[in-house]
Design a protein around this motif. Sequence first.
Motif, short mmCIF file in Angstrom:
data_model
loop_
_atom_site.label_atom_id
_atom_site.label_comp_id
_atom_site.label_asym_id
_atom_site.label_seq_id
_atom_site.Cartn_x
_atom_site.Cartn_y
_atom_site.Cartn_z
N GLY A 82 1.28 -1.61 -0.10
CA GLY A 82 -0.13 -0.10 0.07
C GLY A 82 0.47 1.46 0.40
O GLY A 82 1.89 1.39 -0.86
N LEU A 83 0.38 2.46 0.77
CA LEU A 83 1.55 3.65 1.33
C LEU A 83 2.86 3.29 1.51
O LEU A 83 3.83 4.21 1.18
CB LEU A 83 0.88 4.42 1.61
N LEU A 84 2.31 2.15 2.57
CA LEU A 84 4.07 1.93 3.15
C LEU A 84 5.09 1.92 1.27
O LEU A 84 6.86 1.66 1.14
CB LEU A 84 4.38 0.83 3.48
N MET A 85 4.99 1.23 0.37
CA MET A 85 5.76 0.17 -0.87
C MET A 85 5.46 1.86 -1.84
O MET A 85 6.41 2.29 -2.15
CB MET A 85 4.62 -0.53 -1.67
N TYR A 86 4.06 2.17 -1.93
CA TYR A 86 3.97 3.50 -3.12
C TYR A 86 3.91 4.96 -2.53
O TYR A 86 3.99 5.20 -3.77
CB TYR A 86 3.50 2.88 -4.19
N GLY A 87 3.61 5.02 -1.58
CA GLY A 87 3.09 6.57 -1.00
C GLY A 87 4.43 6.80 -0.18
O GLY A 87 4.39 8.45 -0.80
N ILE A 88 5.38 6.13 -0.17
CA ILE A 88 6.61 6.98 0.70
C ILE A 88 8.08 6.33 -0.39
O ILE A 88 7.98 5.65 -0.50
CB ILE A 88 6.60 6.25 1.78
N PRO A 89 8.54 7.57 -0.51
CA PRO A 89 9.65 7.75 -0.98
C PRO A 89 10.76 6.67 -0.77
O PRO A 89 11.19 6.08 0.09
CB PRO A 89 10.02 8.68 -1.83
N ASN A 90 11.18 5.59 -1.56
CA ASN A 90 12.67 4.65 -1.27
C ASN A 90 13.67 5.21 -0.03
O ASN A 90 13.79 4.94 0.25
CB ASN A 90 13.56 4.39 -2.68
N MET A 91 13.64 6.62 -0.63
CA MET A 91 14.87 7.40 0.48
C MET A 91 14.51 7.74 1.88
O MET A 91 15.52 7.57 2.43
CB MET A 91 15.30 8.63 -0.27
N LYS A 92 13.05 7.79 2.26
CA LYS A 92 12.75 8.06 3.51
C LYS A 92 12.55 6.49 4.03
O LYS A 92 12.29 6.05 5.21
CB LYS A 92 11.15 8.48 3.36
N GLY B 228 0.44 18.76 -16.69
CA GLY B 228 2.38 18.74 -15.79
C GLY B 228 1.52 19.00 -14.43
O GLY B 228 2.53 19.92 -13.76
N ILE B 229 -0.67 18.72 -14.40
CA ILE B 229 -0.41 18.99 -12.75
C ILE B 229 -0.56 17.69 -12.31
O ILE B 229 -1.71 17.06 -13.18
CB ILE B 229 -2.06 20.19 -12.91
N HIS B 230 0.08 17.26 -11.78
CA HIS B 230 -0.69 15.92 -10.58
C HIS B 230 -0.72 15.67 -9.45
O HIS B 230 -0.79 16.34 -8.71
CB HIS B 230 0.98 15.12 -10.65
N PHE B 231 -1.37 15.04 -8.60
CA PHE B 231 -2.36 14.35 -7.39
C PHE B 231 -0.33 14.04 -7.31
O PHE B 231 0.18 13.43 -7.43
CB PHE B 231 -2.95 13.84 -7.17
N ALA B 232 -0.15 14.04 -6.08
CA ALA B 232 1.13 13.66 -4.82
C ALA B 232 1.43 12.48 -5.23
O ALA B 232 2.63 11.91 -5.58
CB ALA B 232 1.38 14.94 -4.53
N LYS B 233 0.20 12.23 -4.49
CA LYS B 233 -0.42 10.76 -4.95
C LYS B 233 0.68 9.65 -6.47
O LYS B 233 1.16 8.40 -6.45
CB LYS B 233 -0.98 9.71 -4.11
N ASP B 234 0.17 10.23 -7.32
CA ASP B 234 0.09 9.96 -8.73
C ASP B 234 1.93 9.25 -8.60
O ASP B 234 2.03 8.53 -9.68
CB ASP B 234 -0.14 9.94 -9.19
N TYR B 235 1.93 10.99 -8.89
CA TYR B 235 3.77 11.45 -9.33
C TYR B 235 4.55 10.43 -8.67
O TYR B 235 5.68 9.98 -8.45
CB TYR B 235 3.17 12.91 -8.55
N HIS C 170 3.82 7.75 -6.51
CA HIS C 170 3.42 6.47 -7.57
C HIS C 170 4.49 6.09 -8.57
O HIS C 170 5.51 4.84 -8.79
CB HIS C 170 2.14 6.22 -7.42
N SER C 171 4.33 6.80 -9.01
CA SER C 171 5.14 6.81 -10.75
C SER C 171 6.71 6.10 -10.91
O SER C 171 7.43 5.64 -11.51
CB SER C 171 4.30 7.51 -11.73
N VAL C 172 6.90 7.07 -9.62
CA VAL C 172 8.92 7.63 -9.54
C VAL C 172 8.76 6.83 -8.46
O VAL C 172 9.30 5.01 -9.10
CB VAL C 172 8.90 8.44 -8.34
N THR C 173 8.21 5.95 -7.76
CA THR C 173 8.59 4.79 -7.49
C THR C 173 9.23 3.59 -7.55
O THR C 173 9.22 2.18 -7.69
CB THR C 173 7.82 3.98 -6.11
N LYS C 174 7.64 3.00 -8.77
CA LYS C 174 7.73 2.09 -9.37
C LYS C 174 8.20 1.81 -10.06
O LYS C 174 8.62 0.68 -10.86
CB LYS C 174 6.15 1.73 -10.54
#
Length: 491
Positions: free
Chosen positions: A191-201, A264-271, A273-277
Amino acid sequence: MGKPTGFMDYKRQELALRPPQERIKDWEEIKTSSLPHKEELQKQAARCMDCGIPFCHSGVMLGKALSGCPLHNLMPEFNDFVYQGLDHFAYARLNKTNNFPEFTSHVCPAPCEGACSASLAGSAVSIRNLEQYIIETAFAEGYVKPNKPAHRSGQKVAVIGSGPAGLACADQLNKAGHSVTVYERADRAGGLLMYGIPNMKLDKHLVERRIKLLEEAGVTFELNSEIGHKISSETLLKQFDAIALCTGSTVPRDLTIPGRELQGIHFAKDYLHSVTKSFLDSSLQDKKAVSAKGKDVIVIGGGDTGTDCVATAIRQGCRSVKQIEIMPCLPHSRTADNPWPEMPRVFKTDYGQEEAFELYHQDPRDYCIMSKEFIGKNGKVDKLRLCQIDWQKEAGRLIPVEIAGTEQIVSAQLVLLAMGFIGTETQLFDEFKFARSEANTIAANDNDYMTSIPGIFAAGDARRGQSLVVWAIAEGRGAAAAIDKYLTAVK
């Protein structure tokens, strides 16, 4: 108490972070790779006063403010074990109340420390750091084992959602002997542990390590399994004796101002998610992540998610990053309406702002700023019209009032909306037909977590609204206890 004068003899010490100029070059943990020497951690544990009435593990709401740990972790007890060098006992005591200390020790804002009595005489005990020491030592020494039940009850439970609430619920139910299947619509559990929080955190190997343990204990995970698409609610109701809905509060707050339709306007959760995936799938080589490279980035929202967006954009190579917040800046110390032992509502500089200051030599945050219009160029956002506001009381309520002459237009080729969440997705209500709360969450009471449909329960953000990871774990545990009681009565 191991050392009665410990809080006076030793100063609080935080776990070291890697220097900003070093860590912004990669996606690895911002913390240093190794914990301090055991002797130093024992000194930090010695600072615990073993209070006659410890507030750190109270986990109660004082008005609208949280005081202490919702999990009721027994901090004075595991601190004393660390001080005495009894790490195995420290882990056993921490494991009684917290299923996932490796998560909370990284991402929890530590309301326990806000309620620590030592903070009245100086600085709080570094409880979160001690939690990390205990759990990582436990893994290194082999204390952490799969929680395999001795007997199976013959009853089956479906847990929908694999975030912290769902994982805690599944873990507790599995320990009780029930057969648990966790359904997750994403391609990875967490869930958010995987895709809602960046890897560096929160390094994703920590999440994967715990998922593997749960699988070894007997929990089944069904990925890419969104309810209503791959599997219907009718099928779940037929196949399982109880259902736990732990899907989170995932509807983001939008900003409906002119120009919202621009690219170019994105919800933070989608942004995020896309980067972590993309990072996990290909080390960012597949180019599928929303990119901030070479762009002026505006993050709208001042919370933890906004901070994560700032740090992510920096690692992607943005040209500039600015974080704006409509609310005023928090005070630098407690105010009269935020007394101890409430969780302190005070100004802090998190890792993302620290990195931005290192790069651009100024704090990226600006307060009391209202967005008025997105301005486009060739169908894409290019600028943002802003103004300063003043909060004025009208009919007993604070309302934002634009300050004349403060309007400005700033460059923005990427805008990230990190303004929080406003409830549970409507699809679940359509599928199960249970009652909805006034806050657009699943209506389920505090006593048994049951929805308006017998046998269907709800926990975590899906029930209480957007909250902390530690609250989600507590909710998952509470719902599991209620489900176990329900199944025992049914049987």
